[in-house]
Design a protein around this motif. Structure first.
Motif, short mmCIF file in Angstrom:
data_model
loop_
_atom_site.label_atom_id
_atom_site.label_comp_id
_atom_site.label_asym_id
_atom_site.label_seq_id
_atom_site.Cartn_x
_atom_site.Cartn_y
_atom_site.Cartn_z
N HIS A 169 67.51 71.17 40.32
CA HIS A 169 68.64 70.35 39.86
C HIS A 169 69.50 71.19 38.90
N VAL A 205 71.65 69.75 35.96
CA VAL A 205 71.06 69.11 34.77
C VAL A 205 70.97 70.16 33.66
N ALA A 215 69.18 62.11 35.14
CA ALA A 215 68.96 63.42 34.52
C ALA A 215 67.67 63.41 33.70
N HIS A 269 64.69 63.61 35.99
CA HIS A 269 64.45 64.97 36.49
C HIS A 269 63.75 65.83 35.44
#
Length: 307
Positions: free
Chosen positions: A120, A123, A284, A287
């Motif tokens: 990701h 992020v 976020a 994650h």
């Protein structure tokens, strides 16, 4: 109907947690007079007294506590709304501010950030190093979005403000000089070292953890020397000045120090992640939590047990 002002309710909530108007003002970056004025206005709006004087201090009335009990779900829902809005507008991108105690930064946070770059990349994690108890204070004050800390320093599990996520149980090994007569002893226990001079900080979480571990083993440790940094502690152990408990995830190899596992019944410290209640639904944050769990499960330090 009463005029429910969220900002003023947040001030009242912070006063409940911080205990004094001055501490509340510091936490919210306000002046004490502004805090008092806002709470006076809130009391007038709701039609009930919210504070009563106790000497030079104030305390919350029963009416104030009743108000906060019923508004906690509102704060939780606002956190969810903020998380949902961030997910909607940012998709897989977003910033997560992480407050983390020192030894967790290289062993958990850095591996998690590296993993996120691959899975990701949108992020962004901003790290703020803080002592274990301070990390929770930063979280409740809204200065970080996720606190990485120790369960021993956590608020009560019943605290309605936070969701706590266990990450791992980190064994505490004992550090001895190599010429210590018990360094090669089989099945070494803390009790075997009850008469030794111990090296740990004069205060703070590591002092508490060392004392609790020794007391659980049946003795009160004699503090031969006081130090809080692992470099200083291990240097003194190497010099034969005493012994020390060292968390396995914090241990660094040192030729002049023998690290001994205290077995399956040895002491551990529990590492947790915490977010404000409702904030865990933010994409976020989710994650980052997943990456931290992955780092905890990676087994970079043998014997560290992820949950």
């Amino acid at each position: 109907m009463a005029d429910w002002d969220i900002r003023k309710l947040q001030i009242l909530r912070t006063l409940r947690e911080r205990g004094t108007v001055t501490a509340t003002a510091e936490a919210l970056h306000m002046t004490p007079s502004a805090v008092s004025q806002q709470l006076t206005n809130l009391s007038r709006q709701l039609g009930v007294p919210l504070l009563e004087a106790r000497g030079r201090r104030v305390r919350l009335t029963d009416a104030a506590r009743l108000v906060l009990t019923h508004t906690e779900p509102v704060f939780e829902q606002l956190e969810r709304a903020q998380a949902a809005l961030a997910a909607y507008t940012g998709g897989e991108a977003g910033e997560v501010r992480v407050g983390a105690f020192p030894t967790s930064v290289p062993t958990l946070v850095v591996p998690a950030v590296r993993a996120l770059r691959g899975t990701h990349p949108g992020v962004l994690v901003r790290v703020r190093e803080a002592e274990a108890a301070e990390a929770y204070d930063l979280l409740t004050a809204g200065e970080v979005d996720l606190a990485l800390s120790l369960a021993a320093e956590a608020p009560s599990a019943a605290d309605p403000r936070l969701t706590q996520v266990p990450l791992l149980a980190d064994p505490l090994d004992v550090a001895l000089p190599p010429d210590h007569p018990l360094a090669p002893a089989p099945d070494l226990t803390l009790t075997d070292l009850a008469a030794e001079p111990w090296i740990f900080g004069g205060s703070g979480p590591w002092s508490d953890i060392t004392r609790r571990a020794c007391e659980a083993a049946g003795f009160s440790p004699h503090q031969g020397h006081s130090a809080s940094g692992w470099t200083a502690i291990l240097a003194m152990v190497e010099a034969g000045m005493g012994v020390a408990l060292v968390p396995r995830m914090a241990a660094t190899r040192r030729d002049g120090v023998v690290m001994r596992d205290l077995g399956p019944d040895g002491p551990v410290r529990h590492v947790t992640a915490a977010v404000r209640r409702g904030g865990e639904s933010g994409r976020a944050v989710t994650h980052v939590l997943q990456a931290l769990r992955g780092a905890a499960a990676a087994g970079a330090h043998p014997g560290v047990n992820p949950y």
